[in-house]
Design a protein around this motif. Structure first.
Motif, mmCIF file in Angstrom:
data_model
loop_
_atom_site.group_PDB
_atom_site.id
_atom_site.type_symbol
_atom_site.label_atom_id
_atom_site.label_comp_id
_atom_site.label_asym_id
_atom_site.label_seq_id
_atom_site.Cartn_x
_atom_site.Cartn_y
_atom_site.Cartn_z
ATOM 1 N N ASP A 12 0.811 -1.058 -0.287
ATOM 2 C CA ASP A 12 0.293 0.141 0.232
ATOM 3 C C ASP A 12 0.894 1.299 -0.214
ATOM 4 O O ASP A 12 1.176 1.298 1.404
ATOM 5 C CB ASP A 12 -1.080 0.320 1.128
ATOM 6 C CG ASP A 12 -2.193 -0.944 0.879
ATOM 7 O OD1 ASP A 12 -2.180 -1.532 0.240
ATOM 8 O OD2 ASP A 12 -2.570 -1.157 2.008
ATOM 9 N N MET A 13 1.129 2.172 -0.807
ATOM 10 C CA MET A 13 1.259 3.882 -0.672
ATOM 11 C C MET A 13 0.832 4.169 -0.337
ATOM 12 O O MET A 13 -0.436 5.139 -1.597
ATOM 13 C CB MET A 13 2.334 3.440 -2.673
ATOM 14 C CG MET A 13 2.426 4.495 -2.692
ATOM 15 S SD MET A 13 3.336 4.371 -4.501
ATOM 16 C CE MET A 13 1.644 4.849 -5.258
ATOM 17 N N ILE A 15 0.206 7.949 -0.231
ATOM 18 C CA ILE A 15 0.578 9.549 -1.193
ATOM 19 C C ILE A 15 -0.392 10.864 -0.480
ATOM 20 O O ILE A 15 -1.727 10.723 -0.992
ATOM 21 C CB ILE A 15 0.542 9.581 -2.448
ATOM 22 C CG1 ILE A 15 1.628 8.831 -2.750
ATOM 23 C CG2 ILE A 15 1.052 11.481 -3.359
ATOM 24 C CD1 ILE A 15 0.849 8.191 -4.633
ATOM 25 N N SER A 28 4.390 15.311 -4.393
ATOM 26 C CA SER A 28 3.508 14.733 -2.970
ATOM 27 C C SER A 28 4.337 16.150 -2.264
ATOM 28 O O SER A 28 5.557 15.909 -2.166
ATOM 29 C CB SER A 28 3.970 13.271 -2.621
ATOM 30 O OG SER A 28 5.563 13.196 -2.570
ATOM 31 N N ASP A 31 4.634 11.048 1.279
ATOM 32 C CA ASP A 31 5.102 9.733 1.730
ATOM 33 C C ASP A 31 5.093 8.148 1.748
ATOM 34 O O ASP A 31 6.001 8.774 2.585
ATOM 35 C CB ASP A 31 5.127 8.948 -0.489
ATOM 36 C CG ASP A 31 7.004 9.391 -0.050
ATOM 37 O OD1 ASP A 31 7.066 8.035 0.104
ATOM 38 O OD2 ASP A 31 6.921 10.690 -0.726
ATOM 39 N N ASN A 90 -0.783 -0.881 -4.575
ATOM 40 C CA ASN A 90 -2.227 -0.090 -4.398
ATOM 41 C C ASN A 90 -1.782 0.833 -3.727
ATOM 42 O O ASN A 90 -0.824 1.464 -3.161
ATOM 43 C CB ASN A 90 -3.186 -0.884 -3.006
ATOM 44 C CG ASN A 90 -3.291 -2.061 -3.353
ATOM 45 O OD1 ASN A 90 -3.418 -2.041 -4.927
ATOM 46 N ND2 ASN A 90 -3.963 -3.035 -3.034
ATOM 47 N N ALA A 91 -2.502 2.672 -5.066
ATOM 48 C CA ALA A 91 -2.759 3.914 -4.444
ATOM 49 C C ALA A 91 -3.261 4.410 -3.198
ATOM 50 O O ALA A 91 -4.085 4.133 -4.308
ATOM 51 C CB ALA A 91 -1.565 4.375 -5.629
ATOM 52 N N VAL A 93 -4.611 7.854 -2.815
ATOM 53 C CA VAL A 93 -3.542 9.388 -2.607
ATOM 54 C C VAL A 93 -4.781 10.410 -2.383
ATOM 55 O O VAL A 93 -6.086 10.349 -2.573
ATOM 56 C CB VAL A 93 -3.913 9.937 -4.136
ATOM 57 C CG1 VAL A 93 -3.564 11.013 -5.104
ATOM 58 C CG2 VAL A 93 -2.692 8.939 -5.470
#
Length: 306
Positions: A12-13, A15, A28, A31, A90-91, A93
């Motif tokens: 899992d990212m 941002i 960003s 993060d 996965n992102a 944001v």
């Protein structure tokens, strides 16, 4: 030995940026990368509670190695089955325009690799515990869950399930030790009934006990949780707070409940589990348990009846 099985692991990212505009370079201001997958989260929470486990499931490519390396750095044992491709990233944001969630599919699992994992589980002993949590990756038929449940029944090890697939209704006959549906997942198991009250939820949980489940933990998110088995029915409300992250709170609740139940009463386990799950919900990552005692102070577990 406790094993946690994540069939569809992920990174899992997270941002954060001020603006998120099309056709622009969006830089960003924050993060963070986290190894993820419901079983992975359970292993991390168990480690925080001083309970060793081994994480199994599928990993692929550089991103899969990142998950393995991160867990090993936490002194969590791993025995993943490696497949071709790349473990999904996965992102999430967040900007002043709102929050965007991008969840990817991940690698496709071949029949050979499915058999390899099942063979590994078939080698467990009656003293083992297996958590199976999360979604199915591409190429994996839900029948894999039946195979796992059958091995648990034949061998006698404890099987703990946190899955949203409707095949769960076929697994209860194999007498899983513990299942953790949320209210929507419980409703999906009883599509012809309206589970819109405490009595309806308790009746549905009791039916699952009658069908074979040994213990049921029903998560209601911000409303708390129920615990039901053949001996008791309990309810614990959730503490109030600003919710930041709901994705991992259920994993925290499940791991904390099981761990605490081994040395304490169901009432004590439910209370701590709800507080720990809320602690995760109130932050961006998994709880460090520093605020759990405080969150428990105003929680009162109630015996409920149908």
């Amino acid at each position: 030995m406790i094993y946690t099985c994540t069939l569809n692991t992920a990174i899992d990212m997270f941002i954060e940026m001020e603006d998120f505009l099309p056709d622009k370079v969006n830089r960003s201001i924050y993060d963070e990368f986290q190894p993820n997958g419901k079983g992975v989260n359970i292993s991390i929470i168990l480690k925080k509670l001083g309970v060793p486990s081994t994480a199994i499931g599928y990993i692929a490519g550089f991103s899969g190695h990142y998950i393995q390396d991160e867990l090993n750095q936490m002194n969590i044992d791993t025995d993943f089955t490696e497949v071709d491709g790349v473990t999904r990233i996965n992102a999430f944001v967040k900007s002043n325009q709102g929050e965007y969630k991008i969840v990817n599919g991940g690698p496709e699992i071949t029949d050979v690799k499915i058999d390899e994992l099942i063979t590994k589980i078939a080698g467990f002993t009656k003293d083992d515990v297996l958590f199976v949590s999360g979604s199915l990756p591409k190429g994996v038929n839900p029948s894999i869950l039946v195979s796992i449940a059958k091995h648990a029944s034949d061998i006698g090890f404890r099987l703990i399930l946190d899955i949203s697939h409707p095949i769960l209704s076929e697994l209860v006959h194999y007498r899983p030790y513990l299942i953790k549906p949320n209210d929507e997942e419980l409703q999906a198991l009883f599509p012809e009934e309206e589970l819109d009250s405490e009595q309806a939820i308790l009746r549905a949980a009791q039916k699952l006990v009658d069908q074979g489940c040994q213990n049921i933990l029903v998560s209601l998110g911000g409303e708390g949780a129920y615990f039901v088995n053949k001996d008791t029915m309990l309810y614990c409300p959730a503490p109030k707070g600003e919710v930041v992250n709901t994705a991992c709170s259920g994993d925290t609740m499940l791991a904390t409940f099981y761990s605490t139940l081994q040395t304490s009463s169901p009432e004590a386990a439910l209370k701590k589990a709800v507080a720990a799950g809320s602690s995760t919900a109130f932050r961006s990552g998994l709880t460090d348990f520093e605020d759990v005692d405080q969150l428990m102070q105003n929680l009162k577990v109630q015996v409920v009846t149908i």
